[in-house]
Enzyme design. Sequence first.
Site, PDB file in Angstrom:
ATOM      1  N   HIS A 272       1.399  -1.105   0.269  1.00 58.54           N
ATOM      2  CA  HIS A 272      -0.160   0.109   0.220  1.00 58.54           C
ATOM      3  C   HIS A 272       0.897   1.528   0.361  1.00 58.54           C
ATOM      4  O   HIS A 272       0.217   2.130  -1.227  1.00 58.54           O
ATOM      5  CB  HIS A 272      -1.116  -0.007   1.581  1.00 58.54           C
ATOM      6  CG  HIS A 272      -1.813  -1.324   1.191  1.00 58.54           C
ATOM      7  ND1 HIS A 272      -2.982  -1.835   0.409  1.00 58.54           N
ATOM      8  CD2 HIS A 272      -1.605  -1.832   2.126  1.00 58.54           C
ATOM      9  CE1 HIS A 272      -2.763  -2.674   0.223  1.00 58.54           C
ATOM     10  NE2 HIS A 272      -3.175  -2.653   1.623  1.00 58.54           N
ATOM     11  N   ASP A 323      -5.170  -8.199  -2.849  1.00 65.31           N
ATOM     12  CA  ASP A 323      -5.153  -8.021  -1.644  1.00 65.31           C
ATOM     13  C   ASP A 323      -6.666  -8.470  -1.282  1.00 65.31           C
ATOM     14  O   ASP A 323      -6.387  -9.586  -0.839  1.00 65.31           O
ATOM     15  CB  ASP A 323      -5.534  -6.434  -1.128  1.00 65.31           C
ATOM     16  CG  ASP A 323      -5.578  -5.192  -0.270  1.00 65.31           C
ATOM     17  OD1 ASP A 323      -5.825  -7.020   1.040  1.00 65.31           O
ATOM     18  OD2 ASP A 323      -5.557  -4.525   0.270  1.00 65.31           O
TER      19      ASP A 323
END
Length: 450
Positions: A272, A323
């Site tokens: 991220h 994810d």
Amino acid sequence: MTAPTAPVTYWLEHAWLGTHVEPGVAVEVADGRISAVRTGAATPPPGAVALRGLTIPGLANAHSHAFHRALRGTVQVGSGTFWTWREVMYSVADRLTPDSYYALARAVYAEMALAGITCVGEFHYLHHAPGGTRYNDPNAMGEALIAAAADAGIRITLLDTAYLSAGFGTPPNHHQLRFSDGTADAWAQRADALKDGRGHARIGAAIHSVRAVPADQLSIVADWARQRQAPLHLHLSEQTAENDACHDAHGRTPTGLLADHGVLGPRTTAVHATHLTPEDIGLLGGTRTGVCMCPTTERDLADGIGPARQVQEAGSPLSLGSDSHAVIDLLEEARAMELDERLRTRTRGHWTAAALLRAATADGHTALGWDDAGAIETGALADLTTVALDSVRTAGPPPRLGAETAVFAASAADVRHTVVGGRQIVRDGAHTLVPDVPTALAESIAAVGG
């Protein structure tokens, strides 16, 4: 998952060779690796398996939480934040057992294979039974994931994750007890028991986040990975609340704290990295710490748009992950990274299609410890993905623009063939090992109340 016992030749109608699209390429495979690449093959050689469309190296999904697939749809009802989404996630995690996790992960990994993904990095922290009780095999949940990948026909790097705290100095909550080993030393002892070196599986390490591993234990996890030359992944600055709490506790950003404890480096990947300061970007790039962007999840959870271009320019290789599996589509992740940057900057063309494909293939594999995958070249693992060039999304452009077509127009639905270790796992859009992937998904999700 084992390599084929006999050599095989694949004829690629069009092949992405890293810099250009080459028509008519014969790829010879022996013992699961590419033994020869021959261009100028206008027609399939006798006995060759024809892969029609654009064949690229197999896609690497560098960041996965397999059980989050059970949240798809459910978490789209109403509004909320990352933190309210997390409560729904916990409710699914509470119901998983080794058997139900195997069934769910096998279906999810089969969905990945259908999307052209040949290797997954599973960020695994669901270690124990509810309440933290150890299974007879303390790695039963991790072994379920490794078995699921084998039976779905893809490679896996199990990123065994240290998750010890609910926050800076706060004990795990009742949901998180099954994630925690108590201390980083106890985590390392359990992780030591995982067998590395299996053909389709490699073992890496992960720090869930700076909020979940106390600062004085970060180096224990980093040293474990360093001693084994294993990949080390971590969630970094996904939320501004994490940055604020870290500053309150340590007077440092999460990136600065990781640097203080020797966590950053070329075998480390930060996932991220959404809310970074210029100093953070310099620390990541200067240590060649990789950054894994997960655009479909970052936008689904309203996390924000991370400085992907800036960290790459500073020296950080980029990889991509799905994810939370809001969708499983690495072509969409690649496209989204460019298009999100266009929205942020109001300019176009931050990455070429070639650069985006590299993030989805070679650099993703490197982040997962598979340096020998991600290219169509002699000696590489024979992992291939073929994208149709004649679907309603891809028809029209000339094949020489196949990379641009694949990245900016195609989707997972356009993946026609997937080859892993020379074995065809997806043929003409159908999985060869899991005959009915939609049913497998529906049944395994229903079993855990998703």
